[in-house]
Scaffold this motif. Structure first.
Motif, short mmCIF file in Angstrom:
data_model
loop_
_atom_site.label_atom_id
_atom_site.label_comp_id
_atom_site.label_asym_id
_atom_site.label_seq_id
_atom_site.Cartn_x
_atom_site.Cartn_y
_atom_site.Cartn_z
N HIS A 177 60.49 76.19 -35.33
CA HIS A 177 61.78 76.70 -34.88
C HIS A 177 61.83 78.20 -35.13
O HIS A 177 61.17 78.72 -36.00
N GLU A 178 62.61 78.87 -34.30
CA GLU A 178 62.90 80.28 -34.48
C GLU A 178 64.39 80.47 -34.76
O GLU A 178 64.79 81.45 -35.37
N LEU A 179 65.19 79.50 -34.30
CA LEU A 179 66.63 79.53 -34.51
C LEU A 179 67.08 78.14 -34.92
O LEU A 179 66.69 77.15 -34.30
N ALA A 180 67.88 78.07 -35.97
CA ALA A 180 68.52 76.82 -36.37
C ALA A 180 70.03 77.06 -36.36
O ALA A 180 70.49 78.13 -36.77
N ILE A 181 70.78 76.09 -35.85
CA ILE A 181 72.23 76.21 -35.83
C ILE A 181 72.85 74.96 -36.45
O ILE A 181 72.30 73.87 -36.34
N ARG A 182 73.98 75.18 -37.08
CA ARG A 182 74.71 74.09 -37.71
C ARG A 182 76.20 74.36 -37.54
O ARG A 182 76.67 75.46 -37.80
N ALA A 183 76.95 73.34 -37.12
CA ALA A 183 78.38 73.50 -36.88
C ALA A 183 79.15 73.47 -38.20
O ALA A 183 78.85 72.67 -39.09
N ILE A 184 80.16 74.34 -38.28
CA ILE A 184 81.03 74.35 -39.46
C ILE A 184 82.49 74.14 -39.09
O ILE A 184 83.35 74.15 -39.96
N GLY A 185 82.78 73.96 -37.80
CA GLY A 185 84.15 73.63 -37.39
C GLY A 185 84.81 74.67 -36.51
O GLY A 185 84.52 75.86 -36.59
N MET A 186 85.72 74.19 -35.69
CA MET A 186 86.40 75.04 -34.71
C MET A 186 87.35 76.05 -35.34
O MET A 186 87.69 77.04 -34.72
N ASP A 187 87.77 75.84 -36.57
CA ASP A 187 88.69 76.76 -37.23
C ASP A 187 87.98 77.89 -37.99
O ASP A 187 88.64 78.73 -38.59
N ALA A 188 86.66 77.90 -37.95
CA ALA A 188 85.90 78.91 -38.69
C ALA A 188 86.19 80.30 -38.14
O ALA A 188 86.33 80.49 -36.93
N ALA A 189 86.29 81.26 -39.03
CA ALA A 189 86.49 82.66 -38.63
C ALA A 189 85.25 83.15 -37.89
O ALA A 189 84.14 82.71 -38.16
N GLY A 190 85.47 84.06 -36.96
CA GLY A 190 84.35 84.60 -36.18
C GLY A 190 83.68 85.77 -36.88
O GLY A 190 84.10 86.19 -37.95
N PRO A 191 82.64 86.30 -36.27
CA PRO A 191 81.95 87.45 -36.84
C PRO A 191 82.90 88.63 -37.01
O PRO A 191 83.80 88.83 -36.19
N ASP A 192 82.70 89.38 -38.06
CA ASP A 192 83.52 90.56 -38.34
C ASP A 192 82.60 91.77 -38.35
O ASP A 192 81.80 91.93 -39.27
N HIS A 193 82.69 92.58 -37.33
CA HIS A 193 81.79 93.72 -37.18
C HIS A 193 82.14 94.89 -38.08
O HIS A 193 81.49 95.93 -38.02
N SER A 194 83.15 94.72 -38.93
CA SER A 194 83.54 95.81 -39.83
C SER A 194 83.01 95.58 -41.25
O SER A 194 83.33 96.35 -42.15
N GLY A 240 60.30 84.71 -39.41
CA GLY A 240 60.05 83.32 -39.09
C GLY A 240 61.16 82.63 -38.32
O GLY A 240 60.90 81.96 -37.32
N HIS A 241 62.38 82.77 -38.78
CA HIS A 241 63.49 82.12 -38.08
C HIS A 241 64.81 82.68 -38.57
O HIS A 241 64.88 83.38 -39.57
N LEU A 242 65.85 82.33 -37.85
CA LEU A 242 67.22 82.72 -38.16
C LEU A 242 68.04 81.45 -38.19
O LEU A 242 67.87 80.58 -37.34
N VAL A 243 68.94 81.33 -39.16
CA VAL A 243 69.84 80.18 -39.25
C VAL A 243 71.26 80.70 -39.07
O VAL A 243 71.65 81.66 -39.72
N MET A 244 72.01 80.05 -38.16
CA MET A 244 73.37 80.50 -37.87
C MET A 244 74.35 79.34 -37.98
O MET A 244 74.02 78.20 -37.66
N ARG A 245 75.55 79.70 -38.40
CA ARG A 245 76.65 78.75 -38.40
C ARG A 245 77.42 78.95 -37.10
O ARG A 245 77.67 80.08 -36.69
N VAL A 246 77.79 77.85 -36.46
CA VAL A 246 78.54 77.90 -35.20
C VAL A 246 79.76 77.00 -35.32
O VAL A 246 79.85 76.17 -36.23
N ARG A 247 80.68 77.15 -34.40
CA ARG A 247 81.88 76.31 -34.40
C ARG A 247 81.60 74.92 -33.81
O ARG A 247 81.91 73.91 -34.39
N ASP A 248 81.03 74.89 -32.62
CA ASP A 248 80.85 73.65 -31.86
C ASP A 248 79.36 73.50 -31.53
O ASP A 248 78.82 74.29 -30.74
#
Length: 159
Positions: A52-69, A9-17
């Motif tokens: 919606h298929e994608l929802a985004i919400r900002a959590i701040g510029m200092d948030a850690a990025g994705p960790d592929h490990s 149905g959809h994906l929700v993501m946290r973003v910086r800005d």
């Protein structure tokens, strides 16, 4: 009665800005803003028949990025209607200096993997109609080479 889901149905993501991400997902990816909530979440869709298929919400510029490990989402994928649509979006990614990770030839589909402004991996792809799928004798469904290349000239529209 079936317990099999109808579709994702959809994906929700946290973003910086939020503004930077809304610009990317609307201007570059071509999604439509369906709603902005009072809490700051932006709901977008490629299919405007869906809320919606994608929802985004900002959590701040200092948030850690994705960790592929670590365990978690590897990428999201958006299916294109035609191969020419995939080529046009690929060209738009290049024109906008989007960080392309790699093309992906999956035999029955061709995709492009790239990163959004927060380094989330996205794939856009075109998949052949099921009646055109061929199994490779040793490698299975994904063992053949896709019959077209991204760098081919986009076919001109009929006049």
């Amino acid at each position: 009665m079936s317990y099999t889901p109808k579709s994702l149905g959809h994906l929700v993501m946290r973003v910086r800005d939020i503004d930077r991400s809304v610009d990317f997902y609307t201007r570059v990816m071509g999604l439509t803003i369906m709603e902005r909530s009072p809490s700051g979440t932006v709901f977008m869709s490629a299919n405007t028949e869906k809320s919606h298929e994608l929802a985004i919400r900002a959590i701040g510029m200092d948030a850690a990025g994705p960790d592929h490990s670590i365990i978690g989402q590897a990428h999201m994928a958006w299916q294109m209607e035609t191969f020419e649509d995939l080529q046009e979006l690929y060209d738009r990614l290049i024109e906008n200096d989007v960080r392309i990770v790699r093309p992906g030839d999956h035999g029955i589909s061709m995709g492009v993997y790239f990163l959004d402004p927060d380094d989330n991996e996205i794939e856009v792809y075109y998949e052949l109609p099921k009646e055109q799928w061929e199994r490779h004798p040793e490698k299975g469904l994904f063992g053949n080479e896709f019959p077209r290349k991204l760098e081919e000239p986009v076919a001109a529209a009929d006049d």
